[in-house]
Write a protein that holds these residues in place. Structure first.
Motif, PDB file in Angstrom:
ATOM      1  N   MET A   1       8.228  18.675 -29.249  1.00  0.00           N
ATOM      2  CA  MET A   1       9.411  18.815 -28.439  1.00  0.00           C
ATOM      3  C   MET A   1       9.583  20.219 -27.894  1.00  0.00           C
ATOM      4  O   MET A   1      10.534  20.476 -27.200  1.00  0.00           O
ATOM      5  N   GLY A   2       8.762  21.129 -28.270  1.00  0.00           N
ATOM      6  CA  GLY A   2       8.916  22.481 -27.797  1.00  0.00           C
ATOM      7  C   GLY A   2       9.835  23.307 -28.664  1.00  0.00           C
ATOM      8  O   GLY A   2      10.234  24.400 -28.297  1.00  0.00           O
ATOM      9  N   PHE A   3      10.216  22.789 -29.832  1.00  0.00           N
ATOM     10  CA  PHE A   3      11.075  23.540 -30.724  1.00  0.00           C
ATOM     11  C   PHE A   3      10.235  24.082 -31.857  1.00  0.00           C
ATOM     12  O   PHE A   3       9.239  23.503 -32.250  1.00  0.00           O
ATOM     13  N   GLY A   4      10.642  25.188 -32.422  1.00  0.00           N
ATOM     14  CA  GLY A   4       9.894  25.772 -33.520  1.00  0.00           C
ATOM     15  C   GLY A   4      10.799  26.150 -34.666  1.00  0.00           C
ATOM     16  O   GLY A   4      12.000  26.279 -34.519  1.00  0.00           O
ATOM     17  N   LEU A  34      17.164  25.712 -30.513  1.00  0.00           N
ATOM     18  CA  LEU A  34      16.799  24.618 -29.629  1.00  0.00           C
ATOM     19  C   LEU A  34      17.046  25.027 -28.184  1.00  0.00           C
ATOM     20  O   LEU A  34      18.174  25.326 -27.802  1.00  0.00           O
ATOM     21  N   ARG A  35      16.010  25.029 -27.384  1.00  0.00           N
ATOM     22  CA  ARG A  35      16.121  25.400 -25.968  1.00  0.00           C
ATOM     23  C   ARG A  35      15.855  24.150 -25.132  1.00  0.00           C
ATOM     24  O   ARG A  35      14.737  23.655 -25.090  1.00  0.00           O
ATOM     25  N   THR A  36      16.894  23.654 -24.465  1.00  0.00           N
ATOM     26  CA  THR A  36      16.747  22.418 -23.702  1.00  0.00           C
ATOM     27  C   THR A  36      15.709  22.552 -22.589  1.00  0.00           C
ATOM     28  O   THR A  36      15.090  21.567 -22.211  1.00  0.00           O
ATOM     29  N   ALA A  37      15.500  23.749 -22.079  1.00  0.00           N
ATOM     30  CA  ALA A  37      14.496  23.952 -21.023  1.00  0.00           C
ATOM     31  C   ALA A  37      13.089  23.643 -21.530  1.00  0.00           C
ATOM     32  O   ALA A  37      12.207  23.286 -20.746  1.00  0.00           O
ATOM     33  N   ASP A  38      12.871  23.732 -22.839  1.00  0.00           N
ATOM     34  CA  ASP A  38      11.560  23.474 -23.427  1.00  0.00           C
ATOM     35  C   ASP A  38      11.418  22.049 -23.958  1.00  0.00           C
ATOM     36  O   ASP A  38      10.341  21.653 -24.385  1.00  0.00           O
TER      37      ASP A  38
END
Length: 162
Positions: A1-4, A34-38
């Motif tokens: 999901m692009g989250f770390g 959490l970055r919604t752009a990612d």
């Protein structure tokens, strides 16, 4: 999901004073930025798109949350959920049908819907309607009132023309 997962190697006394950096690691039971752009957007049909933010994939044990965007004129079919739901209108003009009553909602208006209560949201404005949704169970399901069909929370909406 692009989250770390958040990694912080500072001494314990300093951890609460610093903003930890984000790294790609195992995210089970760890705090997240959490970055919604990612994040990956999911096509739900009829122009409706959802961005899941928190759930089983991020290590949450009970919380399921994300953002859904409905284009002008779009609506979500009348349905119930298997868990409690909180919705916050972030942008746009919404109509919420809840227990056979319609309620006009503006940005920062919110709803709380107990499990099993029929409801739906409609975008009644000229621009996109953006909502934040939060559920109390990572395995939340959605049951469509019209058909009785039970679906996974992020499954596509049927094309009902509603």
């Amino acid at each position: 999901m692009g989250f770390g997962r958040l990694a912080d190697t500072s001494p314990p006394r300093e951890r609460s004073l610093r903003c930890p950096r984000v790294v790609e690691e195992d995210i089970t039971n760890a705090p997240l930025i959490l970055r919604t752009a990612d994040a990956t957007s999911i096509d739900r049909g009829s122009g409706i798109r959802s961005i899941p933010l928190v759930g089983g994939d991020t290590g949450a044990e009970r919380l399921l949350a994300g953002v859904t965007v409905l284009p002008p004129g779009a609506s979500i079919p009348l349905h119930t959920h298997s868990s409690e739901e909180f919705i916050l209108i972030l942008e746009g003009d919404a109509m919420c049908e809840l227990e056979e009553e319609s309620h006009r909602l503006a940005p920062l208006d919110a709803t709380y819907v107990p499990a099993g209560i029929p409801h739906r949201f409609l975008n009644v404005g000229d621009g996109p309607m953006r909502i934040l949704w939060v559920y109390t169970d990572v395995d939340t399901t959605r049951t469509l009132v019209a058909s009785g069909e039970t679906l996974g929370h992020l499954d596509s909406y049927p094309d009902e023309g509603s």
